[in-house]
Design a protein around this motif. Structure first.
Motif, PDB file in Angstrom:
ATOM      1  N   ALA A  71      -4.941  14.645 -21.561  1.00 35.42           N
ATOM      2  CA  ALA A  71      -3.883  14.624 -22.407  1.00 35.42           C
ATOM      3  C   ALA A  71      -3.232  13.219 -22.292  1.00 35.42           C
ATOM      4  N   ALA A 103      -9.921  20.864 -24.039  1.00 31.95           N
ATOM      5  CA  ALA A 103      -8.751  21.158 -23.125  1.00 31.95           C
ATOM      6  C   ALA A 103      -9.085  22.320 -22.527  1.00 31.95           C
ATOM      7  N   LYS A 105      -9.111  20.856 -28.521  1.00 35.93           N
ATOM      8  CA  LYS A 105      -8.890  22.009 -28.300  1.00 35.93           C
ATOM      9  C   LYS A 105      -9.784  22.569 -27.400  1.00 35.93           C
ATOM     10  N   GLN A 118      -2.048  17.587 -26.809  1.00 35.73           N
ATOM     11  CA  GLN A 118      -3.165  18.240 -26.600  1.00 35.73           C
ATOM     12  C   GLN A 118      -3.275  19.458 -25.642  1.00 35.73           C
ATOM     13  N   SER A 119      -3.867  20.633 -26.006  1.00 35.28           N
ATOM     14  CA  SER A 119      -3.687  21.959 -24.933  1.00 35.28           C
ATOM     15  C   SER A 119      -4.463  22.786 -25.699  1.00 35.28           C
ATOM     16  N   PRO A 120      -5.032  23.611 -24.856  1.00 36.11           N
ATOM     17  CA  PRO A 120      -5.675  24.732 -25.294  1.00 36.11           C
ATOM     18  C   PRO A 120      -5.200  25.713 -26.250  1.00 36.11           C
ATOM     19  N   ALA A 141      -8.925  22.949 -18.402  1.00 35.08           N
ATOM     20  CA  ALA A 141      -7.808  23.630 -17.851  1.00 35.08           C
ATOM     21  C   ALA A 141      -7.794  23.614 -16.377  1.00 35.08           C
ATOM     22  N   ILE A 197      -6.628  18.323 -17.199  1.00 39.57           N
ATOM     23  CA  ILE A 197      -5.760  18.547 -18.490  1.00 39.57           C
ATOM     24  C   ILE A 197      -4.915  17.495 -18.535  1.00 39.57           C
TER      25      ILE A 197
END
Length: 123
Positions: A99, A86, A83, A113-115, A90, A95
């Protein structure tokens, strides 16, 4: 020099700062630290920055990393580290390249997978 050049440098700088400054997860039961995650994923950085072919060292590192995740605390610690990465990646294609790495390396990642991931929901 293109205007997009500073963004990959910013991603690399953010990854290096996290590598140096991030302590191990606070739970003593979790054997996985963000430092281990970042060191293991460092060979992936050229692909995330520029695309092309995923380095073999990136995929072998990911496979080693994911095979070492054995319990809920490790899965949550890994999620938290990813996180942070990620969040640093961004914007732009970075990203989506990051991902896509688990799939390109044949490593199943049970979450996107993301912030904005909720790592506490991972069991």
């Amino acid at each position: 020099m293109s205007a997009a050049r500073p963004v990959p440098f910013a991603v690399a700088a953010a990854l290096m700062v996290m590598l140096v400054l991030t302590p191990a997860p606070p739970r003593a039961e979790a054997a996985l630290s963000c430092s281990t995650v970042y060191n293991t994923l460092m060979p992936c950085l050229p692909y995330v920055q520029s695309g092309g072919t995923v380095p073999r060292a990136c995929c072998s590192g990911m496979q080693r990393l994911f095979s070492g995740v054995r319990n809920t605390l490790d899965r949550r610690a890994l999620c938290s580290c990813l996180k942070d990465v990620a969040a640093g990646a961004a914007g732009g294609p970075y990203i989506s390249r990051a991902a896509g790495l688990p799939g390109r390396c044949g490593v199943p990642l049970p979450y996107k997978q993301s912030p904005n991931m909720n790592c506490n929901s991972i069991n």
